[in-house]
Design a protein around this motif. Structure first.
Motif, PDB file in Angstrom:
ATOM      1  N   VAL A  56       1.004  -1.130  -0.081  1.00  0.00           N
ATOM      2  CA  VAL A  56      -0.099  -0.025   0.118  1.00  0.00           C
ATOM      3  C   VAL A  56       0.945   0.989  -0.159  1.00  0.00           C
ATOM      4  CG1 VAL A  56      -1.803   1.360   1.310  1.00  0.00           C
ATOM      5  CG2 VAL A  56      -1.670  -1.205   1.128  1.00  0.00           C
ATOM      6  N   THR A  57       0.831   2.127  -0.973  1.00  0.00           N
ATOM      7  CA  THR A  57       1.499   3.153  -0.948  1.00  0.00           C
ATOM      8  C   THR A  57       0.364   4.496  -0.771  1.00  0.00           C
ATOM      9  OG1 THR A  57       1.516   3.847  -3.390  1.00  0.00           O
ATOM     10  CG2 THR A  57       3.208   2.468  -2.285  1.00  0.00           C
ATOM     11  N   LEU A  58       0.821   5.448  -0.076  1.00  0.00           N
ATOM     12  CA  LEU A  58       0.141   6.790  -0.002  1.00  0.00           C
ATOM     13  C   LEU A  58       0.785   7.860  -0.798  1.00  0.00           C
ATOM     14  CD1 LEU A  58      -2.191   8.497   1.399  1.00  0.00           C
ATOM     15  CD2 LEU A  58      -0.621   8.242   3.509  1.00  0.00           C
ATOM     16  N   ASP A  59      -0.036   8.672  -1.491  1.00  0.00           N
ATOM     17  CA  ASP A  59       1.080  10.007  -1.888  1.00  0.00           C
ATOM     18  C   ASP A  59       0.198  10.998  -1.625  1.00  0.00           C
ATOM     19  OD1 ASP A  59       1.682  11.803  -3.628  1.00  0.00           O
ATOM     20  OD2 ASP A  59       1.929  10.577  -5.313  1.00  0.00           O
ATOM     21  N   LEU A  60       0.737  11.833  -0.672  1.00  0.00           N
ATOM     22  CA  LEU A  60      -0.101  12.890   0.033  1.00  0.00           C
ATOM     23  C   LEU A  60      -0.099  13.992  -0.901  1.00  0.00           C
ATOM     24  CD1 LEU A  60       1.500  13.147   3.502  1.00  0.00           C
ATOM     25  CD2 LEU A  60      -0.822  12.723   2.929  1.00  0.00           C
ATOM     26  N   ALA A  61       0.968  14.287  -1.730  1.00  0.00           N
ATOM     27  CA  ALA A  61       0.917  15.341  -2.728  1.00  0.00           C
ATOM     28  C   ALA A  61      -0.315  15.276  -3.870  1.00  0.00           C
ATOM     29  CB  ALA A  61       2.174  15.385  -3.437  1.00  0.00           C
ATOM     30  N   GLU A  62      -0.412  13.998  -4.192  1.00  0.00           N
ATOM     31  CA  GLU A  62      -1.486  13.547  -5.393  1.00  0.00           C
ATOM     32  C   GLU A  62      -2.835  13.478  -4.701  1.00  0.00           C
ATOM     33  OE1 GLU A  62      -1.200  13.457  -8.849  1.00  0.00           O
ATOM     34  OE2 GLU A  62       0.518  14.504  -8.734  1.00  0.00           O
ATOM     35  N   GLN A  63      -2.779  13.166  -3.410  1.00  0.00           N
ATOM     36  CA  GLN A  63      -3.932  12.598  -2.721  1.00  0.00           C
ATOM     37  C   GLN A  63      -4.390  11.358  -3.053  1.00  0.00           C
ATOM     38  OE1 GLN A  63      -6.580  15.596  -0.861  1.00  0.00           O
ATOM     39  NE2 GLN A  63      -4.648  15.657   0.058  1.00  0.00           N
ATOM     40  N   ARG A  64      -3.305  10.377  -3.159  1.00  0.00           N
ATOM     41  CA  ARG A  64      -4.061   9.150  -3.720  1.00  0.00           C
ATOM     42  C   ARG A  64      -3.442   7.899  -2.866  1.00  0.00           C
ATOM     43  NH1 ARG A  64      -3.017   7.929  -9.769  1.00  0.00           N
ATOM     44  NH2 ARG A  64      -2.781   5.533  -9.093  1.00  0.00           N
ATOM     45  N   VAL A  65      -4.249   6.759  -2.752  1.00  0.00           N
ATOM     46  CA  VAL A  65      -3.918   5.603  -2.022  1.00  0.00           C
ATOM     47  C   VAL A  65      -3.774   4.434  -3.366  1.00  0.00           C
ATOM     48  CG1 VAL A  65      -4.293   3.930  -0.429  1.00  0.00           C
ATOM     49  CG2 VAL A  65      -4.641   6.208   0.036  1.00  0.00           C
ATOM     50  N   ASP A  66      -2.670   3.726  -3.324  1.00  0.00           N
ATOM     51  CA  ASP A  66      -2.295   2.751  -4.381  1.00  0.00           C
ATOM     52  C   ASP A  66      -2.184   1.564  -3.674  1.00  0.00           C
ATOM     53  OD1 ASP A  66      -1.276   5.218  -6.068  1.00  0.00           O
ATOM     54  OD2 ASP A  66      -2.244   3.664  -7.436  1.00  0.00           O
ATOM     55  N   VAL A  67      -3.025   0.489  -4.059  1.00  0.00           N
ATOM     56  CA  VAL A  67      -2.979  -0.855  -3.461  1.00  0.00           C
ATOM     57  C   VAL A  67      -2.749  -1.804  -4.336  1.00  0.00           C
ATOM     58  CG1 VAL A  67      -4.086  -2.372  -1.794  1.00  0.00           C
ATOM     59  CG2 VAL A  67      -4.755   0.121  -1.687  1.00  0.00           C
ATOM     60  N   TRP A  68      -1.588  -2.643  -3.992  1.00  0.00           N
ATOM     61  CA  TRP A  68      -1.282  -3.751  -4.984  1.00  0.00           C
ATOM     62  C   TRP A  68      -1.821  -5.276  -4.463  1.00  0.00           C
ATOM     63  CZ3 TRP A  68       1.262   0.789  -5.094  1.00  0.00           C
ATOM     64  CH2 TRP A  68       1.673   1.128  -6.220  1.00  0.00           C
ATOM     65  N   ALA A  69      -2.546  -5.931  -5.116  1.00  0.00           N
ATOM     66  CA  ALA A  69      -3.095  -7.096  -4.584  1.00  0.00           C
ATOM     67  C   ALA A  69      -2.124  -8.357  -5.519  1.00  0.00           C
ATOM     68  CB  ALA A  69      -4.343  -7.343  -5.075  1.00  0.00           C
ATOM     69  N   GLY A  70      -2.083  -9.466  -4.720  1.00  0.00           N
ATOM     70  CA  GLY A  70      -1.508 -10.603  -5.312  1.00  0.00           C
ATOM     71  C   GLY A  70      -1.836 -11.793  -4.597  1.00  0.00           C
ATOM     72  N   HIS A  71      -1.063 -12.800  -5.285  1.00  0.00           N
ATOM     73  CA  HIS A  71      -1.604 -14.068  -4.501  1.00  0.00           C
ATOM     74  C   HIS A  71      -0.544 -14.996  -4.390  1.00  0.00           C
ATOM     75  CE1 HIS A  71      -0.951 -16.084  -8.533  1.00  0.00           C
ATOM     76  NE2 HIS A  71      -1.540 -14.910  -9.134  1.00  0.00           N
ATOM     77  N   LYS A  72      -0.558 -16.153  -3.397  1.00  0.00           N
ATOM     78  CA  LYS A  72       0.612 -17.051  -3.599  1.00  0.00           C
ATOM     79  C   LYS A  72       0.755 -17.947  -4.796  1.00  0.00           C
ATOM     80  CE  LYS A  72       0.192 -17.596   1.693  1.00  0.00           C
ATOM     81  NZ  LYS A  72      -1.077 -17.819   1.768  1.00  0.00           N
ATOM     82  N   GLU A  73       1.850 -18.525  -4.897  1.00  0.00           N
ATOM     83  CA  GLU A  73       2.221 -19.155  -6.178  1.00  0.00           C
ATOM     84  C   GLU A  73       1.375 -20.398  -6.416  1.00  0.00           C
ATOM     85  OE1 GLU A  73       4.449 -18.901  -8.478  1.00  0.00           O
ATOM     86  OE2 GLU A  73       4.984 -16.865  -7.999  1.00  0.00           O
ATOM     87  N   GLU A  74       1.043 -21.261  -5.282  1.00  0.00           N
ATOM     88  CA  GLU A  74       0.518 -22.487  -5.652  1.00  0.00           C
ATOM     89  C   GLU A  74      -0.837 -22.416  -5.572  1.00  0.00           C
ATOM     90  OE1 GLU A  74       1.084 -21.969  -1.060  1.00  0.00           O
ATOM     91  OE2 GLU A  74       2.255 -21.548  -2.815  1.00  0.00           O
ATOM     92  N   VAL A  75      -1.614 -21.367  -6.023  1.00  0.00           N
ATOM     93  CA  VAL A  75      -3.157 -21.241  -6.121  1.00  0.00           C
ATOM     94  C   VAL A  75      -3.519 -21.871  -7.127  1.00  0.00           C
ATOM     95  CG1 VAL A  75      -5.028 -19.662  -5.939  1.00  0.00           C
ATOM     96  CG2 VAL A  75      -3.206 -19.141  -4.634  1.00  0.00           C
ATOM     97  N   ARG A  76      -4.884 -22.621  -7.042  1.00  0.00           N
ATOM     98  CA  ARG A  76      -5.167 -23.031  -8.242  1.00  0.00           C
ATOM     99  C   ARG A  76      -6.873 -22.436  -8.465  1.00  0.00           C
ATOM    100  NH1 ARG A  76      -3.583 -28.144  -9.597  1.00  0.00           N
ATOM    101  NH2 ARG A  76      -5.401 -28.932 -10.683  1.00  0.00           N
ATOM    102  N   TRP A  77      -7.085 -22.043  -9.904  1.00  0.00           N
ATOM    103  CA  TRP A  77      -8.146 -21.154 -10.156  1.00  0.00           C
ATOM    104  C   TRP A  77      -9.184 -21.973 -11.154  1.00  0.00           C
ATOM    105  CZ3 TRP A  77      -6.894 -16.551  -8.129  1.00  0.00           C
ATOM    106  CH2 TRP A  77      -5.624 -16.186  -7.894  1.00  0.00           C
ATOM    107  N   PRO A  78     -10.202 -21.377 -11.017  1.00  0.00           N
ATOM    108  CA  PRO A  78     -11.286 -22.162 -11.681  1.00  0.00           C
ATOM    109  C   PRO A  78     -11.084 -21.529 -13.192  1.00  0.00           C
ATOM    110  CG  PRO A  78     -12.459 -20.462 -10.375  1.00  0.00           C
ATOM    111  CD  PRO A  78     -10.985 -20.694 -10.089  1.00  0.00           C
ATOM    112  N   CYS A  79     -11.377 -22.324 -14.251  1.00  0.00           N
ATOM    113  CA  CYS A  79     -11.278 -21.710 -15.859  1.00  0.00           C
ATOM    114  C   CYS A  79     -12.710 -21.179 -15.596  1.00  0.00           C
ATOM    115  CB  CYS A  79     -11.322 -22.963 -16.650  1.00  0.00           C
ATOM    116  SG  CYS A  79     -12.234 -22.811 -18.224  1.00  0.00           S
ATOM    117  N   PRO A  80     -12.792 -19.830 -16.337  1.00  0.00           N
ATOM    118  CA  PRO A  80     -13.963 -18.908 -16.432  1.00  0.00           C
ATOM    119  C   PRO A  80     -14.986 -19.657 -17.088  1.00  0.00           C
ATOM    120  CG  PRO A  80     -12.136 -17.851 -17.649  1.00  0.00           C
ATOM    121  CD  PRO A  80     -11.521 -19.049 -17.074  1.00  0.00           C
ATOM    122  N   GLU A  81     -14.817 -20.517 -18.062  1.00  0.00           N
ATOM    123  CA  GLU A  81     -15.718 -21.129 -19.051  1.00  0.00           C
ATOM    124  C   GLU A  81     -16.304 -22.460 -18.412  1.00  0.00           C
ATOM    125  OE1 GLU A  81     -17.101 -20.267 -22.016  1.00  0.00           O
ATOM    126  OE2 GLU A  81     -15.543 -18.651 -21.811  1.00  0.00           O
TER     127      GLU A  81
END
Ligand SMILES: [Zn+2]
Length: 412
Positions: A22-47
């Motif tokens: 999470v980074t906070l930029d006071l001058a720009e008045q914005r918060v940036d958040v990065w989301a990630g996940h662990k390596e070994e995760v399994r995902w459902p095929c969207p189809e």
């Protein structure tokens, strides 16, 4: 609580996703958040939903999220992709946003709330987005709503035209008079415009139509007769439109008389236009004195007005037969008035009397959707920047379509 954990909670990010930075930029008045996940995760095929490991990641994307206090907040992530043996390489579904959206679902929900209450310009200020971004959210909400819309039975419908912008461009609206919603919008006001509504209906829906309120407009009449069984007994000419026709006749009489009087230097009728158009019980008090004086004068306009107001009494009857008797008397009076515009309208009323009197079997009027009409007027007036008819149509569906506009936010 660690700031990454705080944002995980705030964003509602669930396993397997975590907040990495999470980074906070006071001058720009914005918060940036990065989301990630662990390596070994399994995902459902969207189809097909088959679970499989991460194949690779799409390039990083950014979504605007609900503000953190006054700070604009952006979520960043690299969407994982899976390789399904059946469906190939596909990006997995993200819990916080729709496939192509630039905003998180929660931001879109808020934006829709705001857009319902204000115009686009107002929304751009409150949400701090561009006009195009605000419009895009509205447009997507309508697409979503129309796609989800289920077939329903509308026994009483009202068909009306609306002009677009200042030109002679029209759209046709079909309203469900019971639900007070706009069910269908088509370009122009031709027979084919209304046909497009009926051809989209199932037989069951068409058979369920009990009554249709319209203004006297031949292309609509033709369309209803072509698609609705026993249309002759179901078409009801809308009383407010009928009174508008008579109001127009009164105004024509007034204009002519005013010109004649003015030639003799008589300004009796100057500035009186709107006094004659009110229903008698709606005349504002401040005008009542002048209007009583005007009425007492031996004016053609006053006679035309009295004839117009007498026609209104037709709807105070409860039975068709009594209304018919009233009409006969009225018709004699109107056609012997020697007021040409009134005589013409009286003949028109006579020609369509059957449909006018259908009101007594089906007491419907387009003004049942009065709320709807004023909403549409507001939409027109709003600074929507209707660069085209499509924008107007989309906005009507958004505000009056009774649609389910919100994206679904996954619940825990
Ligand atoms: Zn698959």
């Amino acid at each position: 609580m660690h700031d990454t954990e705080l944002y995980r909670c705030l964003l509602g990010i669930e396993q397997p996703w975590t907040v990495e930075e999470v980074t906070l930029d006071l001058a720009e008045q914005r918060v940036d958040v990065w989301a990630g996940h662990k390596e070994e995760v399994r995902w459902p095929c969207p189809e097909c939903g088959a679970m499989m490991p991460t194949y690779d990641h799409a390039p990083e994307r950014t979504w605007r999220h609900l503000d953190s206090c006054q700070f604009k907040t952006f979520l960043h992530a690299r969407p994982p992709r899976v390789q399904c043996t059946e469906h190939g390489v596909l990006q997995v579904k993200l819990p916080w946003a729709d496939a192509k959206a630039r905003f998180t679902l929660l931001f879109e929900r808020l934006a829709i709330e705001v857009l319902k209450e204000t115009d686009i310009l107002g929304a751009t200020r409150i949400l701090r987005v561009s006009w195009d971004e605000a419009w895009h959210i509205l447009e997507r909400a309508v697409e979503r709503g129309l796609a989800r819309k289920k077939r329903k039975i509308c026994p009483q419908i009202g068909v009306d035209e609306k002009s677009v912008g200042k030109g002679h461009t029209y759209i046709t609206l079909v309203c469900d008079l019971k639900a007070s919603t706009v069910e269908h919008i088509a370009d122009d006001r031709k027979q084919t415009s209304l046909d497009s509504y009926f051809t989209g209906l199932s037989e069951e829906q068409k058979e369920a139509i009990e009554a249709v309120a319209i203004d006297i407009w031949d292309p609509y009449l033709a369309s209803i007769k072509a698609h609705v069984a026993h249309a002759e007994d179901k078409i009801v000419f809308d009383r407010y439109h009928l009174m508008t026709h008579l109001g127009k006749a009164v105004d024509d009489v007034r204009k002519k008389e005013h010109r004649a009087l003015e030639k003799e230097g008589d300004g009796t009728l100057t500035g009186s236009k709107y006094l004659w158009l009110y229903a008698r019980e709606n005349l504002p008090e401040k005008h009542q004195e002048r209007f009583s004086l005007l009425k007492a004068l031996n004016l053609k306009t006053a006679r035309a007005w009295a004839i117009k107001e007498s026609f209104r009494d037709l709807w105070s009857y409860t039975h068709r037969g009594w209304a018919y008797r009233h009409f006969k008397k009225w018709y004699f009076w109107a056609t012997h008035s020697r007021l040409q515009p009134i005589i013409e309208k009286a003949r028109m009323m006579c020609k369509y009397l059957h449909n006018i009197l259908n009101y007594f079997e089906h007491p419907i009027t387009n003004a049942v959707s009065e709320g709807l009409n004023s909403k549409i007027q507001t939409i027109k007036k709003m600074a929507y920047g209707f660069r085209n008819r499509e924008h107007f149509k989309t906005a009507i569906y958004f505000h009056c379509g009774g649609l389910q506009l919100y994206p679904e936010v996954p619940t825990e």
